[in-house]
Design a protein around this motif. Structure first.
Motif, PDB file in Angstrom:
ATOM      1  N   GLY A 166       8.932 -15.030  -0.700  1.00  0.00           N
ATOM      2  CA  GLY A 166       9.434 -13.286  -0.978  1.00  0.00           C
ATOM      3  C   GLY A 166       8.757 -12.103   0.324  1.00  0.00           C
ATOM      4  O   GLY A 166       9.187 -12.361   1.223  1.00  0.00           O
ATOM      5  N   ILE A 167       9.128 -11.104  -0.150  1.00  0.00           N
ATOM      6  CA  ILE A 167       9.090 -10.115   0.916  1.00  0.00           C
ATOM      7  C   ILE A 167       7.471  -9.518   0.779  1.00  0.00           C
ATOM      8  O   ILE A 167       6.451  -9.381   0.805  1.00  0.00           O
ATOM      9  CB  ILE A 167       9.412  -8.676  -0.464  1.00  0.00           C
ATOM     10  N   THR A 174       2.570  -5.882  -2.478  1.00  0.00           N
ATOM     11  CA  THR A 174       3.268  -6.051  -1.371  1.00  0.00           C
ATOM     12  C   THR A 174       2.899  -4.333  -0.834  1.00  0.00           C
ATOM     13  O   THR A 174       2.776  -2.938  -1.070  1.00  0.00           O
ATOM     14  CB  THR A 174       4.660  -5.485  -1.838  1.00  0.00           C
ATOM     15  N   PRO A 175       2.969  -4.682   1.381  1.00  0.00           N
ATOM     16  CA  PRO A 175       2.530  -3.352   1.510  1.00  0.00           C
ATOM     17  C   PRO A 175       4.070  -2.870   1.918  1.00  0.00           C
ATOM     18  O   PRO A 175       5.295  -2.550   2.199  1.00  0.00           O
ATOM     19  CB  PRO A 175       2.105  -3.991   2.903  1.00  0.00           C
ATOM     20  N   ILE A 176       3.404  -1.423   2.118  1.00  0.00           N
ATOM     21  CA  ILE A 176       4.878  -0.932   1.720  1.00  0.00           C
ATOM     22  C   ILE A 176       4.910   0.394   2.985  1.00  0.00           C
ATOM     23  O   ILE A 176       3.165   1.264   2.734  1.00  0.00           O
ATOM     24  CB  ILE A 176       5.415   0.029   0.975  1.00  0.00           C
TER      25      ILE A 176
END
Length: 130
Positions: A9-10, A50-52
Motif C-alpha cells: 500500500g501507500i 499512514t504518514p502524511i
C-alpha cells in the motif's frame, strides 16, 4: 506487459501547502494528528499507520494557488473509519470547529457513509466508512 508492482500500500502521502504555519496548525492542533517528524518546511503526521507530509510553498508555488479536484493530480484523500459513532463524532467536531464540511452523507456509488471536509488550501478530505 503490465508491470504489476507488489506493494502492501501507500508508504506516505505528501501535500504541498501555500501557508505552512496555517496548515500545520489545522492538521496538528485542530484535527489533532500526531507529529512523527518535523524539519524545516516539513511536518510529517500520522493518519492511522499512514504518514502524511505537509510541505510549505516553494518559489514556484503561486501565492494565490488553491487546490482543485478538477485539475490533473490529487482528487481527494479518504481516511478509513470503522464505526458509525466515530463518523458522527468527527462530523460534529468538524462542525463545532467551524471547518467547512458536508455533514454525514451516503456515497451513492458504494453505499458507504462519509463526511467530507476541506483544509485551508481547499484540499478535499473524507472520513469514510470501511
Amino acid at each position: 506487459m503490465a508491470i504489476t508492482p507488489k506493494t502492501p500500500g501507500i508508504h506516505h502521502l505528501a501535500l504541498r501547502v501555500t501557508d505552512f504555519a496555517r496548515s500545520r496548525k489545522f492538521y496538528i492542533e485542530t484535527l489533532g494528528f500526531p507529529v512523527a517528524l518535523e524539519a524545516p518546511n516539513l511536518v510529517l503526521f500520522m493518519a492511522g499507520s499512514t504518514p502524511i507530509g505537509l510541505r510549505g510553498p516553494e518559489t514556484q508555488t503561486p501565492k494565490s494557488d488553491v487546490f482543485s479536484p478538477f485539475r490533473a493530480g490529487l482528487d481527494h484523500v479518504a481516511l478509513a473509519c470503522e464505526s458509525e459513532g466515530e463518523l458522527e463524532r468527527v462530523a460534529k467536531a468538524l462542525e463545532d470547529a467551524g471547518i467547512e464540511n458536508t455533514g454525514v452523507k451516503t456515497d451513492e456509488t458504494l453505499k458507504k457513509r462519509y463526511v467530507a471536509f476541506k483544509d485551508p488550501d481547499r484540499i478535499a478530505w473524507e472520513f469514510y466508512m470501511v
